[in-house]
Write a protein that holds these residues in place. Structure first.
Motif, PDB file in Angstrom:
ATOM      1  N   LEU A 135       0.831  -1.207   0.000  1.00 48.38           N
ATOM      2  CA  LEU A 135       0.000   0.000   0.000  1.00 48.38           C
ATOM      3  C   LEU A 135       0.864   1.254   0.000  1.00 48.38           C
ATOM      4  O   LEU A 135       0.543   2.245  -0.676  1.00 48.38           O
ATOM      5  CB  LEU A 135      -0.931  -0.001   1.217  1.00 48.38           C
ATOM      6  CG  LEU A 135      -1.928   1.163   1.308  1.00 48.38           C
ATOM      7  CD1 LEU A 135      -2.794   1.242   0.055  1.00 48.38           C
ATOM      8  CD2 LEU A 135      -2.811   1.028   2.551  1.00 48.38           C
ATOM      9  N   ASP A 136       1.968   1.218   0.725  1.00 51.33           N
ATOM     10  CA  ASP A 136       2.900   2.349   0.724  1.00 51.33           C
ATOM     11  C   ASP A 136       3.448   2.596  -0.682  1.00 51.33           C
ATOM     12  O   ASP A 136       3.562   3.754  -1.118  1.00 51.33           O
ATOM     13  CB  ASP A 136       4.066   2.071   1.673  1.00 51.33           C
ATOM     14  CG  ASP A 136       3.654   2.154   3.132  1.00 51.33           C
ATOM     15  OD1 ASP A 136       2.742   2.930   3.445  1.00 51.33           O
ATOM     16  OD2 ASP A 136       4.246   1.439   3.954  1.00 51.33           O
ATOM     17  N   SER A 137       3.792   1.524  -1.381  1.00 51.75           N
ATOM     18  CA  SER A 137       4.309   1.653  -2.754  1.00 51.75           C
ATOM     19  C   SER A 137       3.259   2.277  -3.673  1.00 51.75           C
ATOM     20  O   SER A 137       3.583   3.133  -4.505  1.00 51.75           O
ATOM     21  CB  SER A 137       4.717   0.285  -3.299  1.00 51.75           C
ATOM     22  OG  SER A 137       5.764  -0.265  -2.537  1.00 51.75           O
ATOM     23  N   ASP A 171       2.497  -3.280 -11.921  1.00 57.32           N
ATOM     24  CA  ASP A 171       3.040  -4.355 -11.084  1.00 57.32           C
ATOM     25  C   ASP A 171       2.499  -4.275  -9.658  1.00 57.32           C
ATOM     26  O   ASP A 171       2.178  -5.302  -9.043  1.00 57.32           O
ATOM     27  CB  ASP A 171       4.571  -4.281 -11.059  1.00 57.32           C
ATOM     28  CG  ASP A 171       5.193  -4.570 -12.412  1.00 57.32           C
ATOM     29  OD1 ASP A 171       4.551  -5.273 -13.214  1.00 57.32           O
ATOM     30  OD2 ASP A 171       6.308  -4.077 -12.675  1.00 57.32           O
ATOM     31  N   VAL A 172       2.408  -3.046  -9.130  1.00 59.21           N
ATOM     32  CA  VAL A 172       1.864  -2.862  -7.783  1.00 59.21           C
ATOM     33  C   VAL A 172       0.410  -3.311  -7.735  1.00 59.21           C
ATOM     34  O   VAL A 172      -0.024  -3.955  -6.766  1.00 59.21           O
ATOM     35  CB  VAL A 172       1.986  -1.383  -7.350  1.00 59.21           C
ATOM     36  CG1 VAL A 172       1.211  -1.131  -6.063  1.00 59.21           C
ATOM     37  CG2 VAL A 172       3.448  -1.009  -7.153  1.00 59.21           C
ATOM     38  N   ASN A 173      -0.336  -2.988  -8.778  1.00 58.26           N
ATOM     39  CA  ASN A 173      -1.737  -3.408  -8.842  1.00 58.26           C
ATOM     40  C   ASN A 173      -1.854  -4.926  -8.817  1.00 58.26           C
ATOM     41  O   ASN A 173      -2.737  -5.488  -8.149  1.00 58.26           O
ATOM     42  CB  ASN A 173      -2.377  -2.847 -10.116  1.00 58.26           C
ATOM     43  CG  ASN A 173      -3.885  -2.908 -10.067  1.00 58.26           C
ATOM     44  OD1 ASN A 173      -4.479  -3.110  -9.024  1.00 58.26           O
ATOM     45  ND2 ASN A 173      -4.519  -2.734 -11.208  1.00 58.26           N
ATOM     46  N   LYS A 174      -0.952  -5.601  -9.510  1.00 60.17           N
ATOM     47  CA  LYS A 174      -0.945  -7.066  -9.510  1.00 60.17           C
ATOM     48  C   LYS A 174      -0.622  -7.601  -8.120  1.00 60.17           C
ATOM     49  O   LYS A 174      -1.180  -8.622  -7.684  1.00 60.17           O
ATOM     50  CB  LYS A 174       0.064  -7.592 -10.527  1.00 60.17           C
ATOM     51  CG  LYS A 174      -0.352  -7.359 -11.973  1.00 60.17           C
ATOM     52  CD  LYS A 174       0.710  -7.878 -12.937  1.00 60.17           C
ATOM     53  CE  LYS A 174       0.296  -7.646 -14.392  1.00 60.17           C
ATOM     54  NZ  LYS A 174       1.346  -8.091 -15.346  1.00 60.17           N
ATOM     55  N   GLN A 175       0.284  -6.928  -7.409  1.00 61.14           N
ATOM     56  CA  GLN A 175       0.607  -7.332  -6.044  1.00 61.14           C
ATOM     57  C   GLN A 175      -0.615  -7.204  -5.131  1.00 61.14           C
ATOM     58  O   GLN A 175      -0.879  -8.081  -4.301  1.00 61.14           O
ATOM     59  CB  GLN A 175       1.745  -6.462  -5.497  1.00 61.14           C
ATOM     60  CG  GLN A 175       3.114  -6.774  -6.078  1.00 61.14           C
ATOM     61  CD  GLN A 175       4.196  -5.884  -5.502  1.00 61.14           C
ATOM     62  OE1 GLN A 175       3.954  -4.727  -5.162  1.00 61.14           O
ATOM     63  NE2 GLN A 175       5.402  -6.412  -5.393  1.00 61.14           N
ATOM     64  N   LEU A 176      -1.361  -6.113  -5.314  1.00 58.13           N
ATOM     65  CA  LEU A 176      -2.560  -5.914  -4.498  1.00 58.13           C
ATOM     66  C   LEU A 176      -3.627  -6.960  -4.812  1.00 58.13           C
ATOM     67  O   LEU A 176      -4.331  -7.424  -3.918  1.00 58.13           O
ATOM     68  CB  LEU A 176      -3.122  -4.510  -4.733  1.00 58.13           C
ATOM     69  CG  LEU A 176      -2.236  -3.336  -4.305  1.00 58.13           C
ATOM     70  CD1 LEU A 176      -2.930  -2.018  -4.597  1.00 58.13           C
ATOM     71  CD2 LEU A 176      -1.871  -3.424  -2.834  1.00 58.13           C
ATOM     72  N   GLU A 177      -3.737  -7.324  -6.076  1.00 54.76           N
ATOM     73  CA  GLU A 177      -4.679  -8.378  -6.456  1.00 54.76           C
ATOM     74  C   GLU A 177      -4.300  -9.698  -5.787  1.00 54.76           C
ATOM     75  O   GLU A 177      -5.169 -10.445  -5.333  1.00 54.76           O
ATOM     76  CB  GLU A 177      -4.700  -8.544  -7.973  1.00 54.76           C
ATOM     77  CG  GLU A 177      -5.376  -7.389  -8.705  1.00 54.76           C
ATOM     78  CD  GLU A 177      -5.294  -7.536 -10.209  1.00 54.76           C
ATOM     79  OE1 GLU A 177      -4.567  -8.446 -10.681  1.00 54.76           O
ATOM     80  OE2 GLU A 177      -5.954  -6.755 -10.917  1.00 54.76           O
ATOM     81  N   GLN A 178      -3.001  -9.968  -5.720  1.00 51.92           N
ATOM     82  CA  GLN A 178      -2.545 -11.187  -5.051  1.00 51.92           C
ATOM     83  C   GLN A 178      -2.815 -11.114  -3.554  1.00 51.92           C
ATOM     84  O   GLN A 178      -3.177 -12.116  -2.927  1.00 51.92           O
ATOM     85  CB  GLN A 178      -1.047 -11.403  -5.299  1.00 51.92           C
ATOM     86  CG  GLN A 178      -0.501 -12.705  -4.724  1.00 51.92           C
ATOM     87  CD  GLN A 178      -1.223 -13.923  -5.281  1.00 51.92           C
ATOM     88  OE1 GLN A 178      -1.375 -14.066  -6.493  1.00 51.92           O
ATOM     89  NE2 GLN A 178      -1.668 -14.813  -4.388  1.00 51.92           N
TER      90      GLN A 178
END
Length: 220
Positions: A135-137, A171-178
């Motif tokens: 979330l910080d990223s 990429d950050v959005n993909k991390q949040l989805e995971q």
């Protein structure tokens, strides 16, 4: 929803006790209205606080958590809500439909994760990276992008930086989805087990239904 319910329960219990005591102080022992009202307030606040602590202990016992764990998770939720508000402030600063859609997806996923963890604090441990890093990223990169995209100059280096920022946000959005998948994983496993159990039960009961039908036909 449970917090609201417990709030009403606290007040439902504390209000009649406090008001009844106030009436007794006034008419039972003839106390002056001002000190009696002061005691009413103290008794009301003390009752609601005590009941709240009992409710909290009951909730923590049900969750299998300590007070320090619960307090830490509540603190992380408060901090994360502030960061989501920061994300909301960037809506008017992005200049493209793609960036707006991307920001909306990040915001929506983040709010879903917060809602799930608020309902079940133990889910926090499935998405610690979301609270400590991801979330910080998202906030930092979105802030950087909104600042760069509003610069009057659009030289080659700036365009390259903007493109890199957009790609990193993907990429950050993909991390949040995971992260969202992780926080839902135990629920999905539980649901699949229930589906499998129902399927097994239905298969087991089918021959019984057939036998009953055959028996009925034989009688006719």
């Amino acid at each position: 929803m449970k917090e609201i319910q417990q709030f009403f329960i606290r007040n439902f219990i504390a209000a009649p006790i406090s008001f009844g005591s106030w009436l007794y102080l006034l008419f039972g022992i003839g106390m002056n209205i001002f000190p009696a009202t002061g005691l009413l307030i103290v008794l009301y606040l003390g009752s609601t606080f005590s009941i709240k602590q009992i409710q909290l202990s009951s909730n923590l016992k049900h969750l299998g958590m300590t007070r320090s764990e619960y307090k830490h998770i509540k603190s992380q939720l408060t901090s994360a809500r502030f960061k989501v508000k920061q994300l909301n402030s960037f809506y008017g600063k992005v200049r493209s439909v793609q960036a707006f859609r991307q920001l909306h997806e990040i915001n929506t996923i983040s709010r879903k994760i917060l809602g799930i963890v608020k309902t079940n604090p133990k889910k926090f441990y499935y998405v610690e990276k979301f609270f400590y890093a991801h979330l910080d990223s998202a906030v930092e990169l979105t802030s950087k992008y909104s600042m760069l995209v509003n610069q009057p100059l659009k030289d080659k280096d700036l365009k390259i930086t903007l493109q890199n920022t957009r790609e990193t946000l993907v990429d950050v959005n993909k991390q949040l989805e995971q992260d969202l998948r992780n926080v839902l994983s135990s629920d999905l496993e539980k649901l699949q087990m229930e589906i499998d159990f129902v399927g097994i039960t239905m298969k087991r009961d089918k021959p019984v239904l057939k036998m009953k039908g055959d028996k009925y036909n034989d009688r006719n």
